[in-house]
Enzyme design. Structure first.
Site: not given
Ligand code: F6P
Length: 323
Positions: A108-109, A152, A247
């Site tokens: 995914i990185d 990440g 938030r």
């Protein structure tokens, strides 16, 4: 093999000493699924395998030779390692100890330098971008700053891509040192222009602002820092300085699962076929890689040697639209 996946693997499939024959039948209809069908996990390391002692303490034992023996006994003549730099480094280690190994870049990185892109990344970026699009509604309706935390650990590819795609007003990534005062100045400028909401995208591996502790301080089973929550520290620092309601949305593991994008399905298929071809041809110590639209074999040692961060030029492109 610890488990089947979604009942796709029947007990007979993995009753043979933990081996699954990955026939066309056993992999039919899985390309729309995330996760792993063989129940593998990627953070164990045979060179430093944790073994619990009688007194309850853990020691790391090098099980390389034991593992090589087991491959030999099972009649496995080539190992295809699917993963990021950790898994591929283990593959490279086993290759250096005589095993035939072919790597497939999956993370995914997106931080493997020797392939144009890794699969898993596109799906995560699509999802994170959709989340940012949705969060913009709350940010604009309620005049809030929303800090969106994405995956990440050491590289900020998802943050940068999703941040650009989602029109982020600031992006914080590990490879680019940040100054919370600069971020705050950017958000204040927006407010002065009458734009009362902001989106700040943060990679979960960045350090908290000075004076803030990481929210999560535990280690995982393999000694890595457990990530998740730095967005809270960043939002608190922004709110303390600006008074703007800030938030947080931590996307976490929902980025990893679910339906892969068409791009990732095609890339994974091409890399898988490429890796199988390389193994059948007798190649070893190589990784299947996407280079200029072709699947090529690159040396595994080189593939694990250089981890790729977001280039400065790309980050500058994102910065052009900050604020
Ligand atoms: O190494 C891949 C990765 O997905 C990182 O991007 C992420 O920060 C990390 O793993 C978190 O993984 P987990 O929370 O499952 O330990």
């Amino acid at each position: 093999i610890r488990d089947g996946f979604h009942g796709l693997m029947s007990p007979e499939d993995y009753s043979d000493g933990g081996l699954i024959n990955l026939s066309r039948e056993s992999v039919r209809g899985i390309s729309h699924l995330g996760g792993t069908i063989i129940g593998s996990t990627n953070k164990g390391n045979p060179t430093a395998y944790p073994v619990q002692q009688e007194d309850g303490t853990w020691v790391e034992v090098d099980r390389t030779h034991e593992l090589l023996e087991r491959f030999k006994e099972a009649g496995i003549d080539a190992l295809v390692t699917v993963g990021g730099d950790g898994s591929l480094s283990i593959g490279n280690h086993l290759f250096q100890h005589g095993l035939r190994v072919v790597g497939v870049p999956k993370t995914i990185d997106n931080d493997l330098d020797k392939t144009h892109v890794t699969f898993g990344f596109d799906t995560a970026v699509d999802f994170a971008t959709e989340c940012i699009d949705r969060l913009v509604s709350t940010a604009t309706s309620h005049n809030r700053v929303i800090v969106v935390e994405v995956m990440g650990r050491t590289k900020g590819w998802i943050a940068t891509y999703a941040g650009i795609a989602g029109g982020a007003d600031a992006i914080i990534i590990p490879e680019h040192e940040y100054d919370i005062e600069e971020i705050v100045a950017t958000l204040r400028r927006r407010h002065r222009k009458g734009i009362k909401y902001s989106i700040v995208v943060v990679a979960e591996g960045v350090a908290p602002p000075p004076g803030f502790e990481p929210v999560e301080q535990r280690k995982d089973a393999f000694g890595f820092d457990r990530l998740g929550g730095v967005g809270y520290a960043i939002a608190a620092a922004i709110e303390a300085r600006t008074g703007f309601e800030s938030r947080v949305s931590v996307l976490g593991h929902v980025q990893r699962g679910g339906t892969p994008s068409a791009f990732d399905r095609v890339l994974a298929t091409r890399l898988g076929v490429g890796a199988a071809d390389f193994a059948i041809e007798g190649q070893s110590g190589v990784m299947a890689a996407l280079r200029s639209e072709r699947i090529v074999a690159v040396p595994l040692s080189e593939a694990v040697d250089s981890i790729r961060g977001v280039p400065e030029r790309l980050y500058e492109t994102a910065q052009t639209f900050f604020g």
